[in-house]
Write a protein that holds these residues in place. Sequence first.
Motif, PDB file in Angstrom:
ATOM      1  N   MET A  94       0.832  -1.191   0.000  1.00 43.04           N
ATOM      2  CA  MET A  94       0.000   0.000   0.000  1.00 43.04           C
ATOM      3  C   MET A  94       0.877   1.256   0.000  1.00 43.04           C
ATOM      4  SD  MET A  94      -1.324   0.089   3.990  1.00 43.04           S
ATOM      5  CE  MET A  94      -2.203   1.622   3.733  1.00 43.04           C
ATOM      6  N   ILE A  95       0.338   2.373  -0.488  1.00 48.08           N
ATOM      7  CA  ILE A  95       1.045   3.643  -0.464  1.00 48.08           C
ATOM      8  C   ILE A  95       0.687   4.365   0.832  1.00 48.08           C
ATOM      9  CG2 ILE A  95       1.418   5.851  -1.629  1.00 48.08           C
ATOM     10  CD1 ILE A  95       2.407   3.506  -3.224  1.00 48.08           C
ATOM     11  N   ARG A  96       1.681   4.692   1.630  1.00 42.62           N
ATOM     12  CA  ARG A  96       1.401   5.391   2.883  1.00 42.62           C
ATOM     13  C   ARG A  96       2.614   6.198   3.334  1.00 42.62           C
ATOM     14  NH1 ARG A  96       3.008   3.187   7.917  1.00 42.62           N
ATOM     15  NH2 ARG A  96       4.142   1.209   7.813  1.00 42.62           N
ATOM     16  N   LYS A  97       2.394   7.034   4.354  1.00 43.72           N
ATOM     17  CA  LYS A  97       3.462   7.857   4.910  1.00 43.72           C
ATOM     18  C   LYS A  97       4.290   7.023   5.890  1.00 43.72           C
ATOM     19  CE  LYS A  97       2.529  11.159   7.892  1.00 43.72           C
ATOM     20  NZ  LYS A  97       2.067  12.453   8.460  1.00 43.72           N
ATOM     21  N   ILE A  98       5.604   7.145   5.771  1.00 42.85           N
ATOM     22  CA  ILE A  98       6.515   6.368   6.608  1.00 42.85           C
ATOM     23  C   ILE A  98       7.788   7.194   6.807  1.00 42.85           C
ATOM     24  CG2 ILE A  98       7.679   5.172   4.703  1.00 42.85           C
ATOM     25  CD1 ILE A  98       7.468   2.583   6.419  1.00 42.85           C
ATOM     26  N   ILE A  99       8.548   6.893   7.846  1.00 43.55           N
ATOM     27  CA  ILE A  99       9.741   7.689   8.093  1.00 43.55           C
ATOM     28  C   ILE A  99      10.886   7.292   7.167  1.00 43.55           C
ATOM     29  CG2 ILE A  99       9.149   8.027  10.521  1.00 43.55           C
ATOM     30  CD1 ILE A  99      11.646   6.112  11.055  1.00 43.55           C
ATOM     31  N   LYS A 100      11.797   8.220   6.984  1.00 43.34           N
ATOM     32  CA  LYS A 100      13.004   8.001   6.196  1.00 43.34           C
ATOM     33  C   LYS A 100      14.195   8.492   6.998  1.00 43.34           C
ATOM     34  CE  LYS A 100      15.214   9.332   1.819  1.00 43.34           C
ATOM     35  NZ  LYS A 100      15.067  10.129   0.572  1.00 43.34           N
ATOM     36  N   ILE A 101      15.247   7.680   7.113  1.00 43.92           N
ATOM     37  CA  ILE A 101      16.429   8.032   7.895  1.00 43.92           C
ATOM     38  C   ILE A 101      17.606   8.290   6.960  1.00 43.92           C
ATOM     39  CG2 ILE A 101      18.060   7.288   9.677  1.00 43.92           C
ATOM     40  CD1 ILE A 101      15.842   5.468  10.786  1.00 43.92           C
ATOM     41  N   ASP A 102      18.187   9.464   7.066  1.00 42.61           N
ATOM     42  CA  ASP A 102      19.362   9.826   6.279  1.00 42.61           C
ATOM     43  C   ASP A 102      20.602   9.373   7.050  1.00 42.61           C
ATOM     44  OD1 ASP A 102      21.528  11.058   5.025  1.00 42.61           O
ATOM     45  OD2 ASP A 102      20.388  12.844   4.490  1.00 42.61           O
ATOM     46  N   GLU A 103      21.197   8.264   6.625  1.00 44.26           N
ATOM     47  CA  GLU A 103      22.325   7.698   7.364  1.00 44.26           C
ATOM     48  C   GLU A 103      23.554   8.603   7.355  1.00 44.26           C
ATOM     49  OE1 GLU A 103      23.289   3.677   6.554  1.00 44.26           O
ATOM     50  OE2 GLU A 103      21.225   2.970   6.693  1.00 44.26           O
ATOM     51  N   GLU A 104      23.679   9.447   6.355  1.00 49.06           N
ATOM     52  CA  GLU A 104      24.827  10.366   6.315  1.00 49.06           C
ATOM     53  C   GLU A 104      24.723  11.415   7.415  1.00 49.06           C
ATOM     54  OE1 GLU A 104      25.471  12.074   2.516  1.00 49.06           O
ATOM     55  OE2 GLU A 104      25.857  10.152   1.520  1.00 49.06           O
ATOM     56  N   LYS A 105      23.513  11.835   7.731  1.00 44.77           N
ATOM     57  CA  LYS A 105      23.311  12.804   8.806  1.00 44.77           C
ATOM     58  C   LYS A 105      23.291  12.146  10.181  1.00 44.77           C
ATOM     59  CE  LYS A 105      20.598  16.248   6.237  1.00 44.77           C
ATOM     60  NZ  LYS A 105      19.288  16.958   6.197  1.00 44.77           N
ATOM     61  N   CYS A 106      22.904  10.892  10.256  1.00 42.22           N
ATOM     62  CA  CYS A 106      22.752  10.192  11.546  1.00 42.22           C
ATOM     63  C   CYS A 106      24.074  10.158  12.298  1.00 42.22           C
ATOM     64  CB  CYS A 106      22.256   8.769  11.300  1.00 42.22           C
ATOM     65  SG  CYS A 106      22.129   7.772  12.806  1.00 42.22           S
ATOM     66  N   ASN A 107      24.044  10.555  13.587  1.00 44.68           N
ATOM     67  CA  ASN A 107      25.261  10.536  14.406  1.00 44.68           C
ATOM     68  C   ASN A 107      25.334   9.320  15.325  1.00 44.68           C
ATOM     69  OD1 ASN A 107      23.446  11.107  16.433  1.00 44.68           O
ATOM     70  ND2 ASN A 107      24.158  13.203  16.808  1.00 44.68           N
ATOM     71  N   GLY A 108      24.365   8.412  15.209  1.00 41.47           N
ATOM     72  CA  GLY A 108      24.396   7.176  15.985  1.00 41.47           C
ATOM     73  C   GLY A 108      24.074   7.324  17.454  1.00 41.47           C
ATOM     74  N   CYS A 109      23.383   8.405  17.839  1.00 44.95           N
ATOM     75  CA  CYS A 109      23.103   8.631  19.266  1.00 44.95           C
ATOM     76  C   CYS A 109      22.074   7.659  19.829  1.00 44.95           C
ATOM     77  CB  CYS A 109      22.643  10.068  19.496  1.00 44.95           C
ATOM     78  SG  CYS A 109      21.017  10.454  18.792  1.00 44.95           S
ATOM     79  N   GLY A 110      21.187   7.121  18.998  1.00 45.88           N
ATOM     80  CA  GLY A 110      20.192   6.161  19.452  1.00 45.88           C
ATOM     81  C   GLY A 110      18.944   6.772  20.060  1.00 45.88           C
ATOM     82  N   LEU A 111      18.831   8.107  20.075  1.00 51.17           N
ATOM     83  CA  LEU A 111      17.672   8.742  20.697  1.00 51.17           C
ATOM     84  C   LEU A 111      16.378   8.442  19.944  1.00 51.17           C
ATOM     85  CD1 LEU A 111      19.174  12.231  21.647  1.00 51.17           C
ATOM     86  CD2 LEU A 111      18.729  10.291  23.145  1.00 51.17           C
ATOM     87  N   CYS A 112      16.463   8.305  18.641  1.00 44.64           N
ATOM     88  CA  CYS A 112      15.257   7.993  17.872  1.00 44.64           C
ATOM     89  C   CYS A 112      14.750   6.592  18.203  1.00 44.64           C
ATOM     90  CB  CYS A 112      15.521   8.143  16.377  1.00 44.64           C
ATOM     91  SG  CYS A 112      16.832   7.056  15.749  1.00 44.64           S
ATOM     92  N   ALA A 113      15.667   5.657  18.385  1.00 46.07           N
ATOM     93  CA  ALA A 113      15.271   4.287  18.723  1.00 46.07           C
ATOM     94  C   ALA A 113      14.573   4.243  20.071  1.00 46.07           C
ATOM     95  CB  ALA A 113      16.493   3.370  18.725  1.00 46.07           C
ATOM     96  N   ALA A 114      15.080   5.038  21.025  1.00 45.85           N
ATOM     97  CA  ALA A 114      14.456   5.099  22.349  1.00 45.85           C
ATOM     98  C   ALA A 114      13.093   5.773  22.279  1.00 45.85           C
ATOM     99  CB  ALA A 114      15.366   5.846  23.314  1.00 45.85           C
ATOM    100  N   ALA A 115      12.935   6.740  21.365  1.00 48.32           N
ATOM    101  CA  ALA A 115      11.681   7.484  21.264  1.00 48.32           C
ATOM    102  C   ALA A 115      10.602   6.730  20.498  1.00 48.32           C
ATOM    103  CB  ALA A 115      11.927   8.830  20.589  1.00 48.32           C
ATOM    104  N   CYS A 116      11.003   5.746  19.702  1.00 48.54           N
ATOM    105  CA  CYS A 116      10.042   4.997  18.888  1.00 48.54           C
ATOM    106  C   CYS A 116       9.308   3.989  19.764  1.00 48.54           C
ATOM    107  CB  CYS A 116      10.765   4.286  17.739  1.00 48.54           C
ATOM    108  SG  CYS A 116       9.652   3.317  16.698  1.00 48.54           S
ATOM    109  N   HIS A 117       8.054   4.288  20.088  1.00 48.05           N
ATOM    110  CA  HIS A 117       7.283   3.415  20.983  1.00 48.05           C
ATOM    111  C   HIS A 117       6.946   2.080  20.337  1.00 48.05           C
ATOM    112  CE1 HIS A 117       6.922   6.868  23.545  1.00 48.05           C
ATOM    113  NE2 HIS A 117       6.266   7.558  22.638  1.00 48.05           N
ATOM    114  N   GLU A 118       6.999   2.017  19.026  1.00 42.23           N
ATOM    115  CA  GLU A 118       6.609   0.792  18.313  1.00 42.23           C
ATOM    116  C   GLU A 118       7.772  -0.160  18.089  1.00 42.23           C
ATOM    117  OE1 GLU A 118       5.586   3.892  17.363  1.00 42.23           O
ATOM    118  OE2 GLU A 118       3.654   3.491  18.333  1.00 42.23           O
ATOM    119  N   GLY A 119       9.009   0.315  18.279  1.00 37.82           N
ATOM    120  CA  GLY A 119      10.167  -0.547  18.069  1.00 37.82           C
ATOM    121  C   GLY A 119      10.537  -0.731  16.619  1.00 37.82           C
ATOM    122  N   ALA A 120      10.131   0.222  15.764  1.00 40.40           N
ATOM    123  CA  ALA A 120      10.436   0.110  14.341  1.00 40.40           C
ATOM    124  C   ALA A 120      11.891   0.425  14.032  1.00 40.40           C
ATOM    125  CB  ALA A 120       9.528   1.047  13.538  1.00 40.40           C
ATOM    126  N   ILE A 121      12.509   1.264  14.881  1.00 39.79           N
ATOM    127  CA  ILE A 121      13.877   1.722  14.636  1.00 39.79           C
ATOM    128  C   ILE A 121      14.848   0.963  15.528  1.00 39.79           C
ATOM    129  CG2 ILE A 121      15.431   3.712  14.670  1.00 39.79           C
ATOM    130  CD1 ILE A 121      12.993   5.507  14.327  1.00 39.79           C
TER     131      ILE A 121
END
Length: 227
Positions: free
Chosen positions: A1-28
Motif C-alpha cells: 500500500m502507499i502510505r506515509k513512513i519515516i526516512k532516515i538519512d544515514e549520512e546525517k545520523c550521528n548514531g546517538c540512538g535517541l530515535c530508537a528510544a523514542a520509537c514506541h513501536e520498536g520500528a527503529i
Amino acid sequence: MIRKIIKIDEEKCNGCGLCAAACHEGAIGMAGGKAKLLREDYCDGLGDCLPACPANAISFETREAPAYDAAAVARAKTQTLPCGCPSAQSKKIERRSAPETANEARSELSQWPVQIKLVSVNAPYFQGARLLVAADCTAYACGDFHGRFIRGRVTLVGCPKLDMADYSEKLSEILKANDILSLTLVRMEVPCCGKMESALCAALENSGKNIPFEVYIVSTDGKVFKK
C-alpha cells in the motif's frame, strides 16, 4: 500500500540512538552505528522519533510500504525494546545462567533504558512514578543500591563528566510531561557529581512543580549520607 513512513538519512545520523528510544513501536534499531528502520510494518507514520533526532536525520516520505501492524507491535513490546535489547518492563522473563544462590541479590530494575540521554520523555513508566536520578558510580560504591534505592522507583542514571552534558533540559521535560510523585537523587561525594544535583534542582525549578525531593551522598568507601 502507499502510505506515509519515516526516512532516515544515514549520512546525517550521528548514531546517538535517541530515535530508537523514542520509537514506541520498536520500528527503529541501531545497526553499524547508525539508526535504521528495521521493521516497516512497525512504523505507524506518526513520527515520534522526529523531534528526538538532534541531527535532523529523520523525515517523512510517502511510498509503497507494508501496512502498520498494531498486533505485531503489541506482541513485540513484551519481548524487546526499540533498540533490540531485552525488555526489563516485564519480570516474567528470567534469563539466569545458573540457579540463584542465597547470596545473590535480585535486580529491582523495573524499566529500560536507564541512561538519561536515551530515555523517551513520554515513556509510560514515568506516569505516577517515584523517580530516582543517580550518578553512574553510586551503584558500584553502594553495596545494597538495588534494595535501598531502585526498589519501587523508576531509575535514571548518568555522568555529567563523561557525557559532558547538562541534564537539566531533559530532566525538565520529563518533570513537565509526567506526574512524578517524588524525586530521589543519589550522587557521589566527588565534586563532579555536584552537576547532577544542580541539574535536577534546575529541572525541578523549571518544571514549576512542587515535588518531594531528597538527596543522598555516597562516599568512595560506600557510606551513605542523607543531605
